[in-house]
Scaffold this active site. Structure first.
Site, PDB file in Angstrom:
ATOM      1  N   LYS A 200       0.863  -1.176   0.031  1.00 39.20           N
ATOM      2  CA  LYS A 200       0.024   0.095   0.133  1.00 39.20           C
ATOM      3  C   LYS A 200       0.954   1.266  -0.019  1.00 39.20           C
ATOM      4  O   LYS A 200       2.030   1.226   0.569  1.00 39.20           O
ATOM      5  CB  LYS A 200      -0.895  -0.071   1.258  1.00 39.20           C
ATOM      6  CG  LYS A 200      -2.144   1.063   1.266  1.00 39.20           C
ATOM      7  CD  LYS A 200      -2.864   0.849   2.459  1.00 39.20           C
ATOM      8  CE  LYS A 200      -3.867   1.890   2.738  1.00 39.20           C
ATOM      9  NZ  LYS A 200      -4.805   1.701   3.972  1.00 39.20           N
TER      10      LYS A 200
ATOM     11  N   SER B  64      -9.440   1.623   2.925  1.00 41.55           N
ATOM     12  CA  SER B  64      -8.676   2.496   2.320  1.00 41.55           C
ATOM     13  C   SER B  64      -7.599   1.459   1.426  1.00 41.55           C
ATOM     14  O   SER B  64      -7.243   2.101   0.340  1.00 41.55           O
ATOM     15  CB  SER B  64      -8.132   3.490   2.873  1.00 41.55           C
ATOM     16  OG  SER B  64      -7.302   2.849   3.920  1.00 41.55           O
TER      17      SER B  64
ATOM     18  N   SER C 106      -9.726  -0.412   7.325  1.00 42.47           N
ATOM     19  CA  SER C 106      -9.074  -0.418   6.026  1.00 42.47           C
ATOM     20  C   SER C 106      -8.302  -1.395   5.373  1.00 42.47           C
ATOM     21  O   SER C 106      -8.058  -1.704   4.256  1.00 42.47           O
ATOM     22  CB  SER C 106      -8.160   0.878   6.051  1.00 42.47           C
ATOM     23  OG  SER C 106      -8.949   2.101   5.946  1.00 42.47           O
TER      24      SER C 106
END
Lengths: 474, 487
Positions: free
Chosen positions: B79, B154, B178
């Site tokens: 990420k 996210s 997330s």
């Protein structure tokens, strides 16, 4: 109308730790810009702070030396504001749970002893240094994250002299405790001043102003002298004092408005979620208590006792830790410690004052002074020669015995050589000889001086005295 | 036989060890899959092919030298908010344009020490603020199961590339769900470790007291494997906890029989998608059949969780994101006349709408006069929420809940209504506030063919327990074998 003055100080002290407050970067002064930095003290994404335990210890030691209550549980908070010298745009500091609460510092002002109470002592991180070069601004982050201890006083001082005396006393303690070298020229100690005046008889304090970021004690004194007079003049003219932050212009010796209360920051303090609370056990605090160094007054007593010094000498020498250190090292094994004290209190301090140097900046070592004194005591050199050598040692350092040889200052005690010089002085000054024989004592001294001059200062005065008396037939 | 890119981490590791495949071949296959699919999925922000291949070759060389490593030669997607030395780390934000990490996050360094390769920066909501990955400044990631739908957020890019076999596994971060929400929406496993279990050093902070790094994987064993490599005390993170790291893989085999699993009644209420609720209920029934005892528990503070979460997260974020000012790195507007103008214009142009919204919210709740009413109050409620979980988890081993009220919804469906968007976190955010651990494991599909996740919540440092539950469930169901496009 008569006015009463109230002064409180916030003193920021850089702690003498090897590394920064929240990272492992070094804290050396004078390194090339941005060479003592890492992701943590530059505020890079993802970097996290880790508390420097040595900084905690030094702050607690300070608290113990001034009689603070040590908070068994303190915490770090974030103080939010934007400025280019702040890597994270928040400063990690202690808001409502500082490491130390209360305490007091004794001061002496105009011969009177007083105490100034402390509100608190807390720990935070220093900011970077902004430099403005023509139309450019540059930031050196070496200083960013240096451990900074803030000492806040109660409004207990009533004149610029008292504020000055407080700073001196505080510096003495911090230097003695090895908390901070307190080198003002390196920015180790910086100060914000709050002050107000009120008419005599009025119970409530007047409106205060704050003067920010002064880095000399003289500056604090001058700024206060100016600011207090400004407030008195304003009140006398029927004006109102505005609560505001001011800066001191040291060149013009005036204070001027920086910002008023209307544009005061809302710092939005909140506990720093990256750090755990600092919990100190009784055992830990006790252990640190046991490590407390000798304080100035204790040193003074000990110097008097151990070296049989007069109280005055002990006090003068112990005022500065490093002067006392120098004395003790030079006096170690000395036949007469008082002689060492005399040299330091006269020659050394005189030169330090005229050259504006601190004792750690002079080149003479305690060993060199001890050696010099031995040369005098063994009559290898006379007093005048010793003073000349001292001046050289003070400026350049070196070995006194070698200097005696290099400078040809070895004392002449040989009677054969000196007899000829005495003869010459008598022959050259018949009038003085006559005066002396006529009962004028001063003429003897004159003749002594003439012999010393002829020997280029190297004659042993005691030997000369004997020879002169003999030849004059006394 | 599956293609190399379709393997799990532990499968790939076994093949690498046997010499069936080299790390270079594995990465080449992966890069080909990315080239073929990512123009549709849009899960990656950057893939540096040359760097990926050179990392793979270095791993192959290490293997030839006889060196070991639990993940030697295995590529992992990251990420975009985790620092990997030399790689960009933009957090899907314009404000970090041009920034390259000068250092490895601790989690990255530990995986690197085990031989893992870091291939590709996964898309995300800007600074992890969002539940759909639609808040990325650069691209919108599509759900591999239905390209018209969101992947969740996210960590949406990370979940999507794992689901689409564009990566074997990925690292995400979980502040309020997330990792778990996109895992649920994309049909993969997502684990949020206990706060303090994995070092946050090098994880760009959104909300420091809630953030944890977590793996997104194709099965539970991989989640255990990645957690094993990352977990443990780190001197660089004062909030990481020095408790010993158990052998997670060993815990997997213990099964579910005899376990007591709690159903928090506040998590099974009106307003939930009926189909999702049925799927979750079936999964619960399945657990019962595996020998678990199901009990009812209560988490009474649940209705306050989302509000509490947004106050605390935004407060912390408002300070955490203050460092992005254009002074030291990243994007800076040109020709600003003074520092204040530079800050204002840089931040105005550099941050997206949702990030600005949360910075303003956070600034507000910390402001003088509001601090007590919002921030302090939220901290008190947080303590109550934590107490809820402690109490509930005293009577049972773990909790079973839905991950989200719905399966993946259509792109753009909630972008106009931030409050509706925030309610996606209703079943996940409490776990971050309580600081315990949880995972999402695939537990079925809707009639539209969309995956649904089951959330298993454990006590603090109860990762062994939730992995055990997840593994027993997973190994007796077939959901993980279904691939997007199978229909």
């Amino acid at each position: 109308m008569n006015y009463l003055t109230t002064i409180g100080l916030e003193v920021h002290v850089q702690l003498q730790t090897r590394t920064k407050m929240f990272c492992a970067c070094r804290t050396d002064f004078g390194a090339a810009p941005n060479t003592q930095v890492c992701p943590v003290c530059l505020g890079y994404p993802g970097a996290l702070p880790v508390i420097n335990q040595e900084a905690i210890r030094l702050t607690v030691m300070t608290g113990l030396m001034v009689g603070s209550r040590i908070n068994p549980r303190s915490k770090f908070d974030r103080k939010n504001y934007f400025y280019p010298d702040m890597p994270k745009n928040y400063q990690i500091t202690q808001f409502d749970q500082p490491l130390c609460l209360g305490g007091a510092v004794g001061i002496e002002c105009r011969g009177q002893a007083r105490t100034v109470r402390l509100t608190r002592i807390h720990l935070e991180e220093d900011v970077a240094k902004n430099m403005h070069v023509r139309d450019q601004s540059r930031v050196d982050f070496n200083r960013a994250g240096h451990p900074l201890m803030e000492i806040v006083t109660e409004p207990d001082m009533h004149s610029p002299e008292e504020a000055f005396a407080f700073l001196l006393a505080l510096k003495q303690i911090l230097v003695y405790g090895l908390i901070s070298p307190c080198n003002l020229e390196e920015g180790n100690l910086r100060c914000d001043v709050n002050c107000s005046v009120r008419p005599e008889g009025q119970a409530t304090l007047g409106t205060k102003t704050e003067i920010k970021n002064m880095n000399t004690f003289k500056g604090v004194y001058q700024a206060l002298a100016y600011e207090l007079q400004r407030q008195v003049t304003a009140l006398n003219a029927g004006e109102v004092i505005v609560q505001e932050t001011r800066r001191f212009d040291s060149e013009r010796c005036v204070t001027e408005t920086m910002r008023t209360k209307e544009d005061a920051h809302d710092y939005r303090y909140f506990p720093d979620p990256d750090l755990m609370p600092v919990v100190l056990s009784d055992e830990q605090i006790k252990a640190w208590e046991g490590m407390l160094p000798e304080l100035p007054h204790q040193r003074c007593d000990r110097l008097e006792r151990e070296y049989a010094l007069p109280p005055y000498d002990a006090k003068v020498l112990s005022a500065d830790k490093y002067v006392a250190d120098f004395f003790e090292e030079a006096a170690r094994g000395a036949a007469n410690p008082k002689t060492v004290s005399n040299w330091i209190m006269t020659e050394m301090m005189h030169l330090m004052t005229t050259k504006e140097l601190e004792i750690r900046q002079v080149k003479i070592t305690p060993q060199a002074l001890a050696g010099l004194i031995k040369l005098v005591e063994s009559q290898a050199i006379n007093g005048a020669g010793a003073k000349a050598i001292f001046a050289i040692l003070f400026e350049q350092g070196g070995d006194p015995a070698q200097l005696v040889g290099q400078l040809g200052l070895a004392q002449v005690s040989d009677t054969g050589t000196l007899e000829a010089l005495v003869r010459q002085a008598i022959d050259d000054n018949p009038k003085s000889v006559a005066d002396y024989k006529g009962g004028k004592e001063a003429s003897f001294k004159f003749l002594m001086g003439q012999v010393m001059r002829l020997s280029k200062g190297k004659a042993n005065p005691q030997v000369v005295q004997g020879l002169l008396k003999k030849q004059l037939g006394v | 036989m599956p293609a190399w890119n379709e393997l799990t981490v532990h499968e790939a590791k076994a093949r690498l060890d046997r010499g069936d495949v080299s790390s270079r071949e594995l990465v080449e296959t992966l890069l080909a899959a990315i080239r073929a699919r990512d123009s549709q999925i849009q899960g990656y922000l950057e893939v540096d092919e040359a760097d990926a291949l050179s990392q793979a070759e270095a791993a192959d060389a290490r293997r030839k030298e006889g060196r070991q490593g639990k993940l030697l030669g295995v590529p992992i997607a990251v990420k975009d908010l985790l620092n990997v030395q030399g790689q960009p780390c933009r957090c899907a934000s314009r404000i970090l344009e041009g920034y390259r990490s000068p250092y490895d996050a601790t989690a990255i360094a530990r995986l690197r020490a085990e031989g893992a390769l870091f291939v590709g920066r996964a898309n995300m909501d800007e600074f992890a603020m969002g539940s759909t990955t639609e808040n990325s400044a650069f691209k919108i990631t599509h759900n591999p199961w239905d390209l018209a739908r969101v992947p969740g957020g996210s960590s949406g890019g990370a979940a999507a590339v794992v689901a689409a076999d564009e990566s074997l596994a990925a690292l995400g971060s979980d502040t309020g769900g997330s990792v778990r929400l996109p895992a649920s929406f994309c049909g993969c496993v997502g684990l949020k470790p206990t706060y303090g279990r994995v070092s946050r050093y090098g994880l760009t902070a959104f909300a420091s007291s809630l953030d944890q790094i977590g793996p997104l994987t194709k099965d539970i064993r991989d989640a255990a494997l990645l957690l094993q490599a990352m977990a443990g005390h780190d001197e660089m993170d004062s909030t990481s906890i020095p408790s010993p790291v158990p052998d997670y893989a060993a815990a997997l085999r213990k099964g579910m029989a005899g376990m007591k699993l709690g159903l928090p009644k506040e998590y099974f209420v009106a307003g939930m998608d009926r189909e999702v609720e049925q799927i979750v209920q079936q999964a619960i029934h399945h657990c019962e059949q595996l020998g678990a005892t199901i009990v009812d528990v209560s988490l009474p503070m649940t209705p306050y969780a989302v509000a509490t979460y947004y106050i605390i997260a935004c407060a912390e974020a408002s300070a955490n994101l203050a460092r992005f000012d254009g002074v030291r790195y990243g994007f800076r507007v040109k020709d600003a006349k003074d520092p204040i103008a530079m800050y204002m214009r840089t931040r105005a142009a550099g941050f997206g709408t949702e990030v600005k919204r949360r910075i303003i919210l956070g600034t507000y709740v910390l402001s003088s006069g509001y601090y007590d009413a919002y921030y302090i109050r939220a901290q008190k409620v947080r303590a109550l929420i934590r107490a809820d979980f402690e109490q509930a988890l005293q009577t049972c081993d773990a909790l079973l809940t839905p991950v989200a009220p719905t399966a993946a919804f259509l792109l753009g469906a909630k972008t106009a209504d931030p409050l509706q968007m925030y309610l996606n976190d209703i079943f996940t955010a409490s776990v971050n506030l309580a600081g315990t651990c949880a995972l999402s494991v695939p537990c079925g599909f809707t009639s539209d063919g969309l995956p649904v996740g089951l959330q298993v919540v454990g006590p603090a440092f109860g990762e062994e327990t939730i992995l055990r539950v997840g593994y027993a469930y997973e190994q007796t169901t077939d959901w993980r074998r279904r691939k997007p496009g199978d229909r």
